[in-house]
Design a protein around this motif. Structure first.
Motif, PDB file in Angstrom:
ATOM      1  N   SER A 224      -7.827   0.488   6.531  1.00  0.00           N
ATOM      2  CA  SER A 224      -6.596  -0.145   7.019  1.00  0.00           C
ATOM      3  C   SER A 224      -6.347  -1.473   6.325  1.00  0.00           C
ATOM      4  O   SER A 224      -5.197  -1.826   6.012  1.00  0.00           O
ATOM      5  N   LYS A 227      -5.316  -0.879   2.575  1.00  0.00           N
ATOM      6  CA  LYS A 227      -3.900  -0.519   2.483  1.00  0.00           C
ATOM      7  C   LYS A 227      -3.017  -1.761   2.619  1.00  0.00           C
ATOM      8  O   LYS A 227      -2.012  -1.904   1.924  1.00  0.00           O
ATOM      9  N   ARG A 231      -0.471  -3.351  -0.326  1.00  0.00           N
ATOM     10  CA  ARG A 231       0.950  -3.677  -0.140  1.00  0.00           C
ATOM     11  C   ARG A 231       1.245  -5.130  -0.515  1.00  0.00           C
ATOM     12  O   ARG A 231       2.276  -5.424  -1.123  1.00  0.00           O
ATOM     13  N   GLU A 262       3.264   3.949  -4.455  1.00  0.00           N
ATOM     14  CA  GLU A 262       3.718   4.641  -3.238  1.00  0.00           C
ATOM     15  C   GLU A 262       2.821   5.826  -2.882  1.00  0.00           C
ATOM     16  O   GLU A 262       2.859   6.339  -1.742  1.00  0.00           O
ATOM     17  N   GLU A 265       0.362   5.516   0.406  1.00  0.00           N
ATOM     18  CA  GLU A 265       0.883   5.932   1.706  1.00  0.00           C
ATOM     19  C   GLU A 265       1.118   7.433   1.759  1.00  0.00           C
ATOM     20  O   GLU A 265       1.000   8.049   2.818  1.00  0.00           O
ATOM     21  N   TRP A 268      -2.690   8.553   2.361  1.00  0.00           N
ATOM     22  CA  TRP A 268      -3.369   7.991   3.523  1.00  0.00           C
ATOM     23  C   TRP A 268      -2.407   7.383   4.541  1.00  0.00           C
ATOM     24  O   TRP A 268      -2.734   6.474   5.261  1.00  0.00           O
TER      25      TRP A 268
END
Length: 268
Positions: A224, A227, A231, A262, A265, A268
């Motif tokens: 988490s 990710k 971003r 991209e 996402e 995952w």
């Protein structure tokens, strides 16, 4: 001018304006989805992956990037002097976590040297430095010997305290947080490894998870947070050049999450 003629002109103008607005509001049917990147490799290297998502995308990318030239661990030294060359000083490399520019000649194992950091800790799956995941340039980076030792095999997460030559990186007893400028780089390297090594070629099936207690298991966390870092720190010019150099001059494969952010996402 007759009133009827004026009304017809206004009606025609209104219809024309409406048509223009509709044309502006409705995207072309074949337009790419919002946020999707396009690259020069989409019609060739990534052709089999375009348009897929989830497990199908992950499987397709695994097949694509597994077509790879492998190098020895000793060859990694000279490769890193090219892939991580300081763009402002060709005699130096940039150290990943520290951000320090250090002479290429100072590679080794002594204090003040830089060595070969496995971003996916080699003990996570116990693949060591053998040719394969242990020598894959897409996750090997130069780092100060002492800082490399401080990172050890810790999973990645937010938080911790600073340390000498950390460059803004932080650590605590069970995790490591890289400096802001390379947070996304770290995330994309971990996710590359999770796609490249799926347990089908004699190496462990590497996967990201959401813990920081993975030890010798073939997992790396915290997903988490990775990710989030991906971003907030999109691919830089340095990272894109590095991807190109590895593809063109060494392994002849690419990190797809640098080319198509991209896709993180999408999987995952």
């Amino acid at each position: 001018m007759p009133v009827a003629h004026i009304r017809r002109r206004w009606k025609s103008l209104a219809l024309a304006t409406s048509a223009v607005l509709v044309g502006l509001a409705v995207p072309a049917l074949n337009a790419p989805s919002a946020g999707a990147a396009t690259t020069a490799y989409d019609d060739t290297y990534y052709a089999a992956a375009i348009g897929k998502s989830g497990a199908a995308l992950k499987d397709s990318l695994h097949t694509i990037i597994s077509d790879q030239t492998k190098i020895s661990y000793s060859a990694v030294w000279n490769a890193l002097k090219v892939t991580d060359q300081d763009p402002h000083n060709s005699n130096n490399v940039i150290l990943l976590y520290s951000g320090i520019s250090r002479s290429k000649s100072l590679n080794g194992g002594d204090m003040g040297d830089w060595n070969r950091e496995h971003v996916w800790a080699k003990s996570h799956g116990d693949f060591g430095t053998s040719t394969g995941p242990g020598t894959d340039l897409h996750h090997l980076r130069p780092e100060d010997v002492r800082v490399n030792s401080i990172r050890g095999n810790k999973d990645f997460d937010n938080g911790g305290g600073s340390f000498t030559d950390g460059g803004g990186s932080l650590t605590d007893s069970d995790s490591f947080e890289p400096r802001d400028a390379v947070k996304g780089d770290v995330a994309r390297m971990i996710l590359y490894m999770a796609v490249r090594y799926e347990g089908t070629d004699g190496w462990p099936d590497l996967e990201p998870n959401d813990t920081v207690t993975n030890g010798s298991n073939p997992y790396h966390g915290r997903l988490s947070v990775l990710k989030q870092w991906h971003r907030q720190d999109p691919p830089s010019a340095f990272e894109k050049r590095r991807n190109d150099v590895i593809h063109d001059s060494y392994q002849h494969n690419r990190n797809p999450f640098i080319d198509h952010p991209e896709w993180v996402e999408a999987i995952w």
